[in-house]
Design an enzyme around this catalytic site. Structure first.
Site, PDB file in Angstrom:
ATOM      1  N   MET A  73       0.878  -1.284  -0.199  1.00 54.07           N
ATOM      2  CA  MET A  73      -0.114   0.046  -0.092  1.00 54.07           C
ATOM      3  C   MET A  73       0.939   1.316  -0.044  1.00 54.07           C
ATOM      4  SD  MET A  73      -3.106  -1.061   2.556  1.00 54.07           S
ATOM      5  CE  MET A  73      -2.513  -0.265   3.939  1.00 54.07           C
ATOM      6  N   ASP A 106      13.302   4.612  10.316  1.00 52.80           N
ATOM      7  CA  ASP A 106      12.598   3.562  11.368  1.00 52.80           C
ATOM      8  C   ASP A 106      11.604   4.496  12.316  1.00 52.80           C
ATOM      9  OD1 ASP A 106      11.984   2.033  13.597  1.00 52.80           O
ATOM     10  OD2 ASP A 106      13.917   1.629  14.253  1.00 52.80           O
ATOM     11  N   VAL A 107      10.331   4.179  11.961  1.00 52.75           N
ATOM     12  CA  VAL A 107       9.189   4.964  12.544  1.00 52.75           C
ATOM     13  C   VAL A 107       9.232   4.798  14.226  1.00 52.75           C
ATOM     14  CG1 VAL A 107       7.684   4.951  10.247  1.00 52.75           C
ATOM     15  CG2 VAL A 107       7.551   2.977  12.191  1.00 52.75           C
ATOM     16  N   TYR A 139      -2.395  -6.044  17.292  1.00 55.41           N
ATOM     17  CA  TYR A 139      -2.743  -5.462  16.108  1.00 55.41           C
ATOM     18  C   TYR A 139      -3.863  -4.659  16.210  1.00 55.41           C
ATOM     19  CZ  TYR A 139      -3.301  -4.426  10.810  1.00 55.41           C
ATOM     20  OH  TYR A 139      -3.661  -3.975   9.760  1.00 55.41           O
ATOM     21  N   LYS A 179      -4.401  -0.582  15.847  1.00 51.80           N
ATOM     22  CA  LYS A 179      -5.193   0.161  14.990  1.00 51.80           C
ATOM     23  C   LYS A 179      -6.313   1.046  15.511  1.00 51.80           C
ATOM     24  CE  LYS A 179      -2.833  -1.115  11.547  1.00 51.80           C
ATOM     25  NZ  LYS A 179      -1.750   0.132  10.916  1.00 51.80           N
TER      26      LYS A 179
END
Lengths: 253, 262
Positions: free
Chosen positions: A21, A66-67, A159, A163
């Site tokens: 994406m 690297d976030v 996860y 989110k």
């Protein structure tokens, strides 16, 4: 590649942009005139995305980010602003859907997923929002998931949690930075082709979920990218703190 | 395709209800019809007032777009049937139904007259059932397309407009039900929840004080324009959103994030 100029003159950072994406989002934003900073930790595939954009007449460059590192965020954003004079769009796309830890309630798995998916978005959003505030506005698009709305056995519990964190953190930031013209929205993809980083074993059960999607198929990266484009552009100038679900109708039922 | 557009709806045919405007201030339906036409869509404009409709028709013609119009009442079944027939007979197929018609409705359940309640439900909800009833089979046989319903943030943040709030809540439920029912026919159904938009409808009798209150109810401190709704509708109408169905897209400058005085 069509060049319609819906993002003409804008500078955009996309994270997790080397594959899937993120790559589709980078290419689409570039095709609409944005200068795109393709950020990832996978340099080789990131450079390929950049080459593809350049060969189509778009503007892009690769930057390592690297976030989970506040320092790297600061340097990517500072470099972008000093080189291109501003930052108008940030797409926090980087994320992982699972880890190599077998027990999905293991604490280290939770920390790993939360660190990349939630803390990564937190660091990017806060750093970019301050820059955008100073320049009079901007648009931040955070990639959440339908799993930020609903529970389920398919997704990793962390996860879902990460989110959900992205979803509500974005609303808080939309309120905080609204007065400065900074918009913060979320995109919630449904069942997409598995991530390249995914090691989820159960492709069988995944097919079942796809079969339950009203439009009866998985999504395509470009379909998520078009939602990002809408929110990034001035066409969405009165849209902030909202949730754009792109899921073939999965959570409508 | 006419001036300024980039052909995001080239080859498509749309019916836009409530496409007129009462005066020089642009309406949500009018802005949507204008934008659709600019993007290459052929548009059948529907409204109950011919004079209001002709304003929109002239604007589209002036910008070089393709439109025709039908004067009718979307709470009347026969008008809905005729409207859809006209679109298909004129342009050969139908891809987009934009259900914009709506009326306000104030008061509590104690205050409201049952007759007034029925009127709000007829115009805001039954109309969308009726237009969709005739449009969906045509959209399906045209190879698929999309229905866009206009709800309101009043559905999720009620305040003193109970008949309106309930009707707009019903629009959200109707949207999801239609999305699930007709996905197999490749008909996508979504709704938009506008916040404080300064439009042909909302501007009537609005004092500057109220207008300012509406502005500051948004964390961005601004009101929206009908073009904001039109741009959201364009995204939902185009193939860019081909995997999007059953959603409620809020366009409110963040008003519904909190629930301050408004």
């Amino acid at each position: 590649m069509t060049l319609n100029g819906r993002l003409e003159g804008k500078v955009a950072i996309v994270t997790g942009a080397s594959n899937g994406m993120g790559a589709a989002e980078s290419k689409l934003l570039a095709s609409e005139g944005a200068q795109v900073i393709v950020c990832d930790i996978q340099g080789d595939s990131g450079e390929e995305v950049v080459s593809e954009i350049l060969s189509e007449g778009g503007k892009a460059e690769y930057a390592h980010c690297d976030v989970t590192s506040e320092m790297e965020w600061k340097s990517v954003i500072e470099d972008t602003v000093s080189k291109y004079g501003g930052l108008h769009v940030l797409v926090n796309n980087a994320g992982i859907s699972s880890t190599s830890v077998e027990d999905n309630l293991a604490t280290d798995a939770w920390e790993n997923i939360m660190n990349i998916n939630a803390t990564g978005v937190f660091l990017g959003t806060k750093t970019a929002a301050e820059v955008m505030k100073g320049q009079g506005g901007g648009s931040i698009v955070n990639i959440s998931s339908i799993m930020g709305f609903v529970g389920g056995e398919y997704g990793h519990p962390a996860y879902h949690a990460s989110k959900g964190a992205v979803r509500i953190f974005s609303k808080a930031m939309a309120v905080k930075y609204g007065p400065y013209g900074v918009r913060v929205n979320t995109v919630h993809p449904g069942f997409m082709p598995p991530m390249t980083t995914s090691n989820h074993p159960s492709s069988g059960s995944r097919d079942q979920y796809v079969a339950q999607t009203p439009l009866r198929r998985t999504g395509e990266a470009i379909e998520v990218a078009y939602g990002v484009l809408f929110l990034a552009s001035d066409e969405a100038s009165f849209v902030t703190g909202t949730e754009l679900v792109i899921d073939g109708g999965y959570i409508a039922q | 395709m006419s001036s300024n557009g980039i052909g995001r709806l080239t080859g498509k045919v749309a019916v836009v209800t409530g496409a007129g405007s009462r005066g020089e201030i642009i309406g949500n339906g009018q802005a949507t019809a204008l934008l659709f036409a600019r993007e290459g869509c052929k548009v059948l404009l529907v409204d109950s007032e011919e004079e209001n409709l002709s304003r929109t028709f002239r604007k589209i013609s002036d910008q070089g777009g393709e439109a025709s119009f039908y004067v009718g009442d979307v709470s009347n079944e026969l008008d809905c049937q005729k409207m859809v027939e006209l679109a298909v007979n004129t342009y050969g197929h139908l891809n987009i139904l934009h259900n914009n018609v709506g009326v306000g409705g104030s008061g509590t359940v104690v205050e409201v007259e049952a007759k007034q309640w029925d009127h709000v439900m007829d115009v805001n909800v039954k109309s969308m059932m009726l237009t969709s009833k005739y449009a969906i089979p045509e959209i399906a046989s045209s190879g698929g397309g999309t229905v866009i319903n206009i709800s309101s943030i009043s559905a999720i943040r009620p305040r003193g407009l109970t008949p309106y709030t309930v009707s707009k809540g019903a629009v959200i439920a109707l949207t999801k039900a239609m999305a699930v029912d007709h996905a197999a026919d490749k008909v996508r159904v979504n709704c938009i929840l506008p916040g404080p938009i300064f439009s042909s409808m909302t501007s009537v009798n609005m004092t500057e004080e109220v207008r300012e209150l509406r502005r500051i109810s948004s964390p961005m401190g601004i009101e929206g324009s009908p073009m904001d709704i039109a741009n959201a509708a364009l995204y939902l109408a185009s193939d860019e959103s081909r995997w999007v169905t059953g959603i409620s897209l809020i366009v409110d400058g963040g008003v519904s994030l909190m629930s301050p005085q408004r």
